[in-house]
Design a protein around this motif. Structure first.
Motif, PDB file in Angstrom:
ATOM      1  N   PRO A  32       0.829  -1.209   0.000  1.00  0.00           N
ATOM      2  CA  PRO A  32       0.000   0.000   0.000  1.00  0.00           C
ATOM      3  C   PRO A  32       0.865   1.262   0.000  1.00  0.00           C
ATOM      4  O   PRO A  32       1.961   1.269   0.576  1.00  0.00           O
ATOM      5  CB  PRO A  32      -0.799  -0.120   1.304  1.00  0.00           C
ATOM      6  N   ASP A  33       0.373   2.305  -0.657  1.00  0.00           N
ATOM      7  CA  ASP A  33       1.175   3.522  -0.797  1.00  0.00           C
ATOM      8  C   ASP A  33       1.629   4.067   0.554  1.00  0.00           C
ATOM      9  O   ASP A  33       2.762   4.520   0.690  1.00  0.00           O
ATOM     10  CB  ASP A  33       0.376   4.598  -1.550  1.00  0.00           C
ATOM     11  N   GLU A  34       0.755   3.972   1.560  1.00  0.00           N
ATOM     12  CA  GLU A  34       1.113   4.523   2.866  1.00  0.00           C
ATOM     13  C   GLU A  34       2.216   3.727   3.564  1.00  0.00           C
ATOM     14  O   GLU A  34       2.850   4.213   4.503  1.00  0.00           O
ATOM     15  CB  GLU A  34      -0.116   4.619   3.777  1.00  0.00           C
ATOM     16  N   GLU A  35       2.473   2.500   3.111  1.00  0.00           N
ATOM     17  CA  GLU A  35       3.557   1.690   3.680  1.00  0.00           C
ATOM     18  C   GLU A  35       4.805   1.682   2.797  1.00  0.00           C
ATOM     19  O   GLU A  35       5.868   1.200   3.206  1.00  0.00           O
ATOM     20  CB  GLU A  35       3.084   0.241   3.880  1.00  0.00           C
ATOM     21  N   THR A  36       4.673   2.214   1.597  1.00  0.00           N
ATOM     22  CA  THR A  36       5.753   2.073   0.616  1.00  0.00           C
ATOM     23  C   THR A  36       6.986   2.872   0.992  1.00  0.00           C
ATOM     24  O   THR A  36       8.116   2.392   0.854  1.00  0.00           O
ATOM     25  CB  THR A  36       5.252   2.486  -0.781  1.00  0.00           C
ATOM     26  N   SER A  37       6.805   4.091   1.489  1.00  0.00           N
ATOM     27  CA  SER A  37       7.971   4.911   1.817  1.00  0.00           C
ATOM     28  C   SER A  37       8.851   4.233   2.854  1.00  0.00           C
ATOM     29  O   SER A  37      10.086   4.209   2.717  1.00  0.00           O
ATOM     30  CB  SER A  37       7.539   6.293   2.316  1.00  0.00           C
ATOM     31  N   ASN A  59       1.441   3.018  -5.877  1.00  0.00           N
ATOM     32  CA  ASN A  59       2.385   3.472  -4.850  1.00  0.00           C
ATOM     33  C   ASN A  59       3.591   4.208  -5.428  1.00  0.00           C
ATOM     34  O   ASN A  59       4.648   4.273  -4.797  1.00  0.00           O
ATOM     35  CB  ASN A  59       2.843   2.299  -3.977  1.00  0.00           C
ATOM     36  N   GLU A  61       3.832   7.391  -5.702  1.00  0.00           N
ATOM     37  CA  GLU A  61       4.095   8.563  -4.862  1.00  0.00           C
ATOM     38  C   GLU A  61       4.927   8.195  -3.646  1.00  0.00           C
ATOM     39  O   GLU A  61       5.914   8.875  -3.321  1.00  0.00           O
ATOM     40  CB  GLU A  61       2.777   9.214  -4.443  1.00  0.00           C
ATOM     41  N   GLY A  62       4.556   7.117  -2.961  1.00  0.00           N
ATOM     42  CA  GLY A  62       5.323   6.677  -1.798  1.00  0.00           C
ATOM     43  C   GLY A  62       6.729   6.251  -2.166  1.00  0.00           C
ATOM     44  O   GLY A  62       7.695   6.506  -1.429  1.00  0.00           O
ATOM     45  N   ARG A  65       8.753   9.447  -2.958  1.00  0.00           N
ATOM     46  CA  ARG A  65       9.015  10.210  -1.734  1.00  0.00           C
ATOM     47  C   ARG A  65      10.211   9.628  -0.978  1.00  0.00           C
ATOM     48  O   ARG A  65      11.106  10.352  -0.528  1.00  0.00           O
ATOM     49  CB  ARG A  65       7.770  10.208  -0.846  1.00  0.00           C
ATOM     50  N   LYS A 103       3.994  11.652 -10.201  1.00  0.00           N
ATOM     51  CA  LYS A 103       3.787  10.971  -8.915  1.00  0.00           C
ATOM     52  C   LYS A 103       5.113  10.599  -8.266  1.00  0.00           C
ATOM     53  O   LYS A 103       5.263  10.710  -7.041  1.00  0.00           O
ATOM     54  CB  LYS A 103       2.922   9.729  -9.122  1.00  0.00           C
TER      55      LYS A 103
END
Length: 284
Positions: A32-37, A59, A61-62, A65, A103
């Motif tokens: 998930p994008d929120e876990e990718t970074s 993902n 964006e993550g 980032r 992104k």
């Protein structure tokens, strides 16, 4: 050669256009994008210098980032993303590329891949021509494909006049892909393995367990080492920091020819993903 890294011991694979890809990279499929970074940051800290994402994964964006915030020089991180099926076609490819780059928050891509051939849509030739245009503008360093079979590759090469640098395919001990790898070798196409651990479905296999015991490594490390010794580019994924480090710790040992052959002997033609000849996800 555009890519260079002073901070990783991963062997380089020289592509047919002269650029270089690290042989071991980090994939973010189903993260998930929120876990990718966090996952990508852990990978970069462990020493990975190649990150593989796709528009479909949601993902980019993550991923971007983490790459930007980690602070390595841009030329030390090899970044791959992929064009999704619904965006194939010349003009739509150009738009989709702009969106992926936005992104990611990057100025250029190291490698752009056609995610699937989707032969029934018959757009992959026009798509690759758009890739060629983007490469000529310096916005992509290298262009390739994913999930292409020999007939797809033969047509692409004949009609565009360019050999893709990479074909990223499902490849693991249950799906060894000998014929396709032989075609790649004969045409200077790098073989890149997705699902290199087969979604862990065979890591408890007796042969892999035996080899792991013989070399004092985990089954996952043994399978990644098998890929490396076959010459594959390999992109294992994990969100667990300890596993990310474990999967990278594969350069301090070697498998014997017998051990490599024993693992290759597990080939059963078993896919965990779709059939490239029929898959048309995104076009429904």
């Amino acid at each position: 050669m555009t890519f260079k890294s002073e901070t990783s011991a991963v062997p380089p694979i020289v592509l047919n256009d002269g650029n270089v890809i690290p042989q071991l990279g980090f994939g973010v499929f189903q993260v998930p994008d929120e876990e990718t970074s966090a996952a990508v940051t852990s990978a970069l800290a462990a020493g990975y210098r190649s990150i593989d994402t796709a528009a479909l994964y949601g993902n980019e964006e993550g991923t971007g980032r983490a790459i930007r915030e980690f602070g390595l020089p841009r030329e030390e991180v090899f970044v791959t993303t992929k064009l999704w099926n619904s965006e194939q076609g010349y003009d739509s490819t150009l738009r989709a590329f702009d969106e992926s780059l936005r992104k990611l928050g990057l100025d250029y891509l190291d490698l752009y891949l056609i995610h699937w051939p989707v032969a029934k849509a018959d757009r992959y030739i026009d798509t690759f021509r758009a890739f060629q245009a983007l490469k000529s503008q310096g916005r992509i360093k290298s262009i390739g494909v994913s999930n292409f079979t020999v007939p797809h590759l033969e047509r692409l090469i004949a009609e565009t006049g360019e050999i893709p640098v990479v074909n990223q395919i499902e490849l693991h001990p249950r799906l060894v892909q000998r014929e396709l790898r032989e075609f790649h070798a004969a045409n200077a196409i790098a073989t890149e393995a997705w699902s290199p651990l087969g979604q862990a479905t065979f890591l408890d296999d007796a042969t892999i367990a035996r080899v792991a015991a013989e070399v004092g490594r985990t089954p996952a490390q043994v399978v990644i080492r098998w890929h490396l010794q076959l010459g594959n580019v390999v992109i294992p994924k994990s969100v667990t920091p300890s596993r990310i480090v474990e999967n990278f710790d594969v350069f301090g040992f070697e498998l014997s020819t017998e051990q490599v052959d024993a693992i290759s002997g597990l080939d059963a033609g078993e896919r965990t993903g779709p059939d490239p000849d029929t898959f048309a996800g995104g076009l429904e």
